[in-house]
Design a protein around this motif. Structure first.
Motif, short mmCIF file in Angstrom:
data_model
loop_
_atom_site.label_atom_id
_atom_site.label_comp_id
_atom_site.label_asym_id
_atom_site.label_seq_id
_atom_site.Cartn_x
_atom_site.Cartn_y
_atom_site.Cartn_z
N UNK A 21 0.83 -1.21 0.00
CA UNK A 21 0.00 0.00 0.00
C UNK A 21 0.86 1.25 0.00
N UNK A 22 1.88 1.27 0.85
CA UNK A 22 2.73 2.46 0.95
C UNK A 22 3.49 2.71 -0.37
N UNK A 23 3.94 1.65 -1.01
CA UNK A 23 4.70 1.79 -2.25
C UNK A 23 3.84 2.28 -3.41
N UNK A 27 0.73 9.23 -1.85
CA UNK A 27 0.32 10.27 -0.90
C UNK A 27 0.26 9.73 0.54
N UNK A 28 0.57 8.45 0.72
CA UNK A 28 0.56 7.82 2.04
C UNK A 28 1.82 8.22 2.80
N UNK A 29 1.67 8.51 4.08
CA UNK A 29 2.81 8.82 4.93
C UNK A 29 3.26 7.56 5.66
N UNK A 87 11.96 2.50 -3.99
CA UNK A 87 12.53 3.30 -2.89
C UNK A 87 11.56 3.39 -1.72
N UNK A 88 10.29 3.52 -2.02
CA UNK A 88 9.29 3.57 -0.96
C UNK A 88 9.16 2.21 -0.27
N UNK A 89 9.24 1.13 -1.03
CA UNK A 89 9.20 -0.21 -0.43
C UNK A 89 10.38 -0.40 0.52
N UNK A 90 11.56 -0.02 0.07
CA UNK A 90 12.76 -0.16 0.90
C UNK A 90 12.62 0.68 2.17
N UNK A 91 12.13 1.89 2.03
CA UNK A 91 11.99 2.78 3.20
C UNK A 91 11.04 2.20 4.23
#
Length: 114
Positions: A21-23, A27-29, A87-91
């Motif tokens: 979901x985040x990846x 707009x998700x924090x 990058x978002x998945x890794x974070x």
């Protein structure tokens, strides 16, 4: 890596849903995205006889997954949207991993104080 137990595998699956979901939804924090899952898994770990070691195995698995995604992204064809997703998945995986390690330490400390 050692295999995950049934409960750890369930936790890993829950984490994968948050990661996905985040990846995908840019707009998700990150903090609200992981807060609920960390709370839920912490609650499970508190009543589990293997809570802290299980959290540590889960954190290690997430950390290894993050390293794999980062390495794959580095050698893949350049694609801006895919790179942003990776990058978002890794974070989020690294965030979850660090929070689970901290939670495992907290649970160990609270059990030693009893």
């Amino acid at each position: 890596m050692p295999k995950l137990t049934g409960l750890e595998y369930y936790w890993f699956g829950q984490c994968q849903m948050v990661i996905s979901r985040y990846a995908r939804y840019w707009d998700t924090e990150i903090d609200p995205a992981v807060a609920d899952i960390v709370f839920s898994i912490r609650s499970d770990a508190q009543i589990s006889s293997t809570g802290p070691p299980s959290l540590q195995r889960l954190a290690n698995r997430l950390s290894n997954e993050a390293a794999d995604v980062a390495m794959t992204a580095a050698v893949s064809e350049p694609n801006e949207n895919k790179l942003k997703q990776d990058n978002r998945r890794v974070a989020v995986m690294r965030c979850l991993s660090s929070r689970f390690l901290a939670t495992a330490d907290e649970l160990r400390a609270s059990k030693s104080n009893l």
